[in-house]
Design an enzyme around this catalytic site. Structure first.
Site, PDB file in Angstrom:
ATOM      1  CB  SER A  76      -0.893  -0.112   1.261  1.00 35.41           C
ATOM      2  OG  SER A  76      -0.162   0.244   2.341  1.00 35.41           O
ATOM      3  CE  LYS A 146      -2.593   2.206   4.812  1.00 32.57           C
ATOM      4  NZ  LYS A 146      -2.589   1.366   3.583  1.00 32.57           N
TER       5      LYS A 146
END
Length: 262
Positions: A76, A146
Site C-alpha cells: 500500500s 501510511k
C-alpha cells in the site's frame, strides 16, 4: 616567621638490594609501589552473561523509547516502501509533545478495526523475544503505515482523478505509485473532509491499493487516526540493504499557503 615545611615526613631509607628491587619496580608488583591489586579479573565465561544482559537491556530501552523496527506487510506504500521492507521508526520525538506533520510516513496502531478479518501470522518464541527487545520487527502486532496528508484544522479533498488538495492547494505527488491517480474513481475516493483536533488524515502512496482514511469514513473516527495511536515517524528504510533510504517530507507539503488561515 620561618618557612613552613612542605613535607614533614622523614626521608625513607633506600631499601637494600639491587636496582630491580626498588619500590615500585619490583618484579610482579605492577608498578604500584609493591602493592598488589585486591581485585581479581573475572574470566570471560563469567563476564559474558553480564555483557549479554546489558546488551539486551540496552536494546529493549532503545526499542521502547528511541527506535523500533517494523515490517511492511503490504504494497500500500509502493513505491516508497515495498512489501517486506523494514523501516526504523522514531519513537522519541512524541515523548516531547511532537505531533505528526503533513507528508511524514507514520506507523500507527489500528484505530478502529481497519485490519479486521485479516489473518495475522502467529510468531514463534524466537520472533516474540527478538521483537520484544527490538532486534527484529514486531511480530503479530496490528499496526499500519501510511503518509500523513492532513493534520488538525486542514481541509483535505479530492474529486475525479485529482489532484489531491490540502486547504485548497493542489499537491504535486511524485511519490504516488506509477500509473495511479491521486484519487480513486469509486465513491470513497471522492471526498472533502476537515480534520478535527487531535487527529490526522492518512493515505497510502499506492492510491489504488490502499484501504486508508478514505475507506473508513463510516468508522467512529470518520476515517481519521487519533494522534495518540501514532507510534512514531518512519525515518529510515533500513532493510534490505539495497533499498536503504531516508524518508524525508516531500517538498510539496512545504509550499506557501498550505497551512489553513488562522
Amino acid at each position: 616567621m620561618g618557612d613552613v615545611a612542605i613535607d614533614a615526613q622523614p626521608e625513607r631509607e633506600r631499601p637494600e638490594g639491587g636496582p630491580g628491587e626498588e619500590a615500585g619496580t619490583a618484579a610482579g608488583d605492577g608498578g604500584h609501589g609493591g602493592r598488589k591489586s585486591g581485585k581479581k579479573k573475572r574470566p570471560l565465561w563469567q563476564e559474558l552473561p553480564i555483557l549479554v544482559a546489558l546488551a539486551l537491556a540496552l536494546a529493549f530501552l532503545i526499542k521502547t523509547f528511541l527506535l523500533q523496527a517494523f515490517l511492511i506487510p503490504s504494497g500500500s506504500m509502493q513505491n516508497t516502501l515495498q512489501k517486506d521492507d523494514r523501516v526504523l521508526v522514531d519513537k522519541l520525538t512524541p515523548w516531547f509533545g511532537s505531533e505528526p506533520e503533513r507528508g511524514e510516513v507514520v506507523v500507527f496502531r489500528d484505530p478502529a478495526g481497519w485490519l479486521a478479518g485479516r489473518p495475522v501470522a502467529e510468531p514463534n518464541a524466537a520472533q516474540k523475544f527478538l521483537g520484544f527487545i527490538g532486534l527484529m520487527p514486531a511480530a503479530g502486532e496490528q499496526h499500519l503505515i501510511k503518509r500523513v496528508i492532513g493534520i488538525a484544522g486542514d481541509t483535505v479533498e479530492c474529486s475525479g482523478t485529482g489532484p489531491l488538495k490540502v486547504n485548497g492547494k493542489p499537491l504535486d505527488e511524485p511519490y504516488v505509485f506509477a500509473g495511479n491517480t491521486a484519487c480513486s474513481p469509486d465513491a470513497p475516493g471522492q471526498f472533502k473532509v476537515k480534520v478535527p483536533s487531535g487527529e490526522i488524515w492518512v493515505m497510502g502512496d499506492h492510491r489504488q491499493s490502499s484501504l486508508d482514511s478514505r475507506y473508513h469514513q463510516t468508522d467512529p473516527h470518520g476515517g481519521m487516526v487519533p494522534v495518540g495511536d501514532v507510534v512514531g515517524r518512519a525515518v529510515v528504510l533500513a532493510w534490505p540493504v539495497g533499498h536503504w533510504a531516508t524518508l524525508p517530507v516531500p517538498d510539496t507539503f512545504g509550499q506557501p499557503g498550505i497551512a489553513p488561515a488562522p
